[in-house]
Design a protein around this motif. Structure first.
Motif, PDB file in Angstrom:
ATOM      1  N   VAL A 111       0.582  -5.941   1.106  1.00 16.51           N
ATOM      2  CA  VAL A 111      -0.793  -6.360   0.837  1.00 16.51           C
ATOM      3  C   VAL A 111      -0.808  -7.799   0.327  1.00 16.51           C
ATOM      4  O   VAL A 111      -1.641  -8.602   0.729  1.00 16.51           O
ATOM      5  CB  VAL A 111      -1.466  -5.422  -0.188  1.00 16.51           C
ATOM      6  CG1 VAL A 111      -2.890  -5.885  -0.497  1.00 16.51           C
ATOM      7  CG2 VAL A 111      -1.477  -3.982   0.326  1.00 16.51           C
ATOM      8  N   THR A 164      -0.955   0.946  12.718  1.00 12.07           N
ATOM      9  CA  THR A 164      -1.394   1.607  11.482  1.00 12.07           C
ATOM     10  C   THR A 164      -0.841   3.021  11.372  1.00 12.07           C
ATOM     11  O   THR A 164      -0.499   3.475  10.278  1.00 12.07           O
ATOM     12  CB  THR A 164      -2.929   1.648  11.424  1.00 12.07           C
ATOM     13  OG1 THR A 164      -3.437   0.311  11.425  1.00 12.07           O
ATOM     14  CG2 THR A 164      -3.421   2.368  10.183  1.00 12.07           C
ATOM     15  N   ASP A 203      -8.285  -0.081   6.829  1.00 14.29           N
ATOM     16  CA  ASP A 203      -7.660  -1.404   6.722  1.00 14.29           C
ATOM     17  C   ASP A 203      -7.311  -1.952   8.099  1.00 14.29           C
ATOM     18  O   ASP A 203      -7.463  -3.151   8.358  1.00 14.29           O
ATOM     19  CB  ASP A 203      -6.393  -1.324   5.865  1.00 14.29           C
ATOM     20  CG  ASP A 203      -6.689  -1.094   4.398  1.00 14.29           C
ATOM     21  OD1 ASP A 203      -7.842  -1.351   3.986  1.00 14.29           O
ATOM     22  OD2 ASP A 203      -5.791  -0.639   3.672  1.00 14.29           O
ATOM     23  N   PRO A 217     -11.488  -1.826  10.622  1.00 13.46           N
ATOM     24  CA  PRO A 217     -12.639  -1.765   9.712  1.00 13.46           C
ATOM     25  C   PRO A 217     -13.887  -1.153  10.349  1.00 13.46           C
ATOM     26  O   PRO A 217     -14.733  -0.602   9.644  1.00 13.46           O
ATOM     27  CB  PRO A 217     -12.870  -3.241   9.335  1.00 13.46           C
ATOM     28  CG  PRO A 217     -11.558  -3.911   9.585  1.00 13.46           C
ATOM     29  CD  PRO A 217     -10.957  -3.199  10.756  1.00 13.46           C
ATOM     30  N   ASP A 220       0.847  -1.185   0.000  1.00 12.44           N
ATOM     31  CA  ASP A 220       0.000   0.000   0.000  1.00 12.44           C
ATOM     32  C   ASP A 220       0.889   1.243   0.000  1.00 12.44           C
ATOM     33  O   ASP A 220       2.116   1.146   0.068  1.00 12.44           O
ATOM     34  CB  ASP A 220      -0.979  -0.017   1.186  1.00 12.44           C
ATOM     35  CG  ASP A 220      -0.300   0.167   2.534  1.00 12.44           C
ATOM     36  OD1 ASP A 220       0.906   0.502   2.573  1.00 12.44           O
ATOM     37  OD2 ASP A 220      -0.979  -0.018   3.562  1.00 12.44           O
ATOM     38  N   ASP A 269      -8.003   5.347   4.196  1.00 13.04           N
ATOM     39  CA  ASP A 269      -7.937   3.962   3.717  1.00 13.04           C
ATOM     40  C   ASP A 269      -7.088   3.111   4.654  1.00 13.04           C
ATOM     41  O   ASP A 269      -7.434   1.965   4.965  1.00 13.04           O
ATOM     42  CB  ASP A 269      -7.331   3.923   2.305  1.00 13.04           C
ATOM     43  CG  ASP A 269      -8.279   4.441   1.241  1.00 13.04           C
ATOM     44  OD1 ASP A 269      -9.482   4.553   1.529  1.00 13.04           O
ATOM     45  OD2 ASP A 269      -7.810   4.744   0.129  1.00 13.04           O
TER      46      ASP A 269
END
Length: 501
Positions: free
Chosen positions: A179, A357, A326, A329, A173, A322
């Motif tokens: 990914v 993240t 990911d 969620p 990503d 985004d």
């Protein structure tokens, strides 16, 4: 690839190799006939140059210089026509000497071999190879197209692409997180993604990379249409990576991946719209009975929630949203030019995922509250985000800032400013006010020690003592008194909190 050897091996052309039999596998870019004394301005490199000898001067030195110029132009070889009415009946010594000195293939053909026959042979083979290559490329496109229509397009496209190039492929990503993984690349190659992002941050879709590693060659292609959506890393442990087949198939795979990633992004934006409306409503204020119902309407049933505020030095707000989606969620997100505001369930596992993240972001997480107190958690998140910026990057939790921060966030911005002005205003407005404030803050932060405080403020300890005496005169506080020191420190904290409200 049309090689020089494939032309030499045509018996009807009657090509004789005078020098360079070990160089016949060189690739030809074309065929060109010239009788110029210096044909190099009309050459691009890689050509099979043909000459009747009319432009080749007779002296040995001139012929050696002629071959030197051809070598510098990187032509593939020289063919000289011999016999009949042509200037040379046999290869002249100067050309042979020049060919040997510069290691350039030197060939000859009899006058009965027309140059047009050689030219036709070269270009006919090129056309044939292009046709074969086109068929091969089209055949490779078919499984990639089928993969794009599969149940897991990203995984299937990457896997199919790796098989087509007899190598491996991986998908990342925009933040450099994997990914789709692959078997084959070394750790050095895997680390290339992070080096690439560090060197080309902000350049979006403009920069590709091809490089090599002891384990083999590899390349990186940016993915996306309008902005960077991901990175395709691929390579093989043996064989050329930059050949036309691999480049063409990589381009097609990158197009399919870009379309799929753009589709996912568009769908994510649509799916996030109801969540964005909920974030707006709860931040604007909702009563205790209504707030849980508002959350339940979009599938979030947590009894306590936390507010996240985040920006990224390397990702756009949409790409950051985004990334949060990911990792978490269930997050409800509101995206604006200033960054991302999200509501997440108060759960230690969610917090752990956010730390992973948002490792490269400026992010703050408010304390756990009931849904109708969302505004309080938001104010805490803003303060924690400001602390994250001061520290560098990473997620900062409001609960780790101390109880003073949490208590001060319950006061309005005007109230905090009034309190700070009352305590610090006379110092800030005095001559050398900034220097006095800097010394005072360093002294308080060091636990009230002159030595550590003067080092932090970068002033001499005698200067520190003089500054502190002046602060006591201006504020009427005694810095040996714990209550007075606490009040001064809270004034600084109030200033910081007010700046984020």
């Amino acid at each position: 690839m049309v090689s020089l050897r494939s032309i030499v091996d045509i018996e009807d052309l009657r090509v004789h190799v005078a020098h360079g039999s070990h160089l016949l596998d060189v690739e030809l870019s074309g065929a060109h006939a010239s009788e110029q004394q210096d044909p190099t301005p009309w050459l691009a490199g890689g050509e099979l140059l043909m000459s009747d000898g009319l432009g080749i001067r007779p002296s040995t030195e001139q012929q050696i210089d002629y071959m030197a110029r051809l070598k510098r132009k990187r032509i593939a070889a020289l063919i000289l026509g011999l016999g009949g009415s042509l200037p040379y009946g046999e290869l002249p010594d100067g050309l042979i000497a020049g060919a040997r000195e510069h290691d350039l293939p030197l060939l000859s053909v009899p006058v009965t071999t027309p140059f047009i026959a050689i030219t036709q042979a070269v270009y006919a083979r090129m056309a044939s190879e292009r046709a074969v290559l086109s068929d091969r490329i089209l055949a490779a496109h078919a499984p990639l197209t089928a993969a794009a229509a599969g149940d897991a397009p990203l995984l299937e496209i990457v896997a199919a692409f790796g098989r087509q190039i007899d190598g491996w492929a991986m998908l990342y990503d925009p933040a450099g997180r994997m990914v789709v993984d692959a078997v084959g690349p070394s750790q050095g190659v895997r680390a290339a993604i992070h080096d690439y992002l560090a060197r080309h941050a902000g350049k979006g879709l403009r920069t590709s990379l091809a490089d090599s590693d002891p384990a083999g060659g590899y390349a990186i292609r940016p993915l996306g249409i309008d902005r960077l959506r991901g990175l395709l890393l691929y390579g093989r442990t043996a064989g050329r990576l930059g050949d036309q087949f691999t480049s063409s198939v990589a381009g097609y795979a990158a197009s399919l991946l870009s379309i799929e990633m753009e589709r996912r992004h568009a769908m994510a934006l649509i799916e996030r719209r109801p969540g964005a409306d909920v974030v707006r409503r709860l931040l604007a204020g909702t009563d205790a009975a209504r707030a849980p119902q508002v959350l339940a309407a979009v599938g979030l049933t947590a009894e306590r929630i936390q507010v996240l505020c985040a920006t990224s030095p390397s990702l756009t707000p949409d790409d950051l949203a985004d990334a949060v989606a990911d990792g978490v969620p269930e997050a409800l997100m509101l995206t604006a030019a200033s960054g991302v505001t999200a509501i997440v369930p108060a759960d230690p596992q969610v917090v752990d995922r956010l730390h992973h993240t948002l490792a490269d972001a400026h992010a703050g997480l408010g304390g756990p509250v009931r849904p109708h107190h969302c505004g309080a958690s938001y104010r805490q998140a803003r303060q924690a985000q400001a602390e994250s910026r001061r520290r560098g990057t990473g997620l900062t939790e409001a609960v780790g800032l101390g109880n003073a921060h949490v208590l001060l966030q319950l006061v309005t911005s005007d109230g905090l400013t009034t309190f700070a002005d009352a305590v610090l205003g006379t110092v800030e407005g005095a001559p050398n006010g900034p220097g006095l404030i800097r010394s005072l803050r360093a002294f308080l932060a060091s636990g009230g020690t002159i030595e550590d405080g003067s080092n932090a403020a970068k002033v001499h300890r005698h200067t520190m003592r003089r500054h502190l005496r002046r602060v006591e005169e201006l504020t009427g506080r005694n810095l040996d008194n714990a209550r007075d020191r606490t009040e001064l420190w809270l004034a600084f904290e109030a200033r910081d909190v007010a700046a984020t409200l």
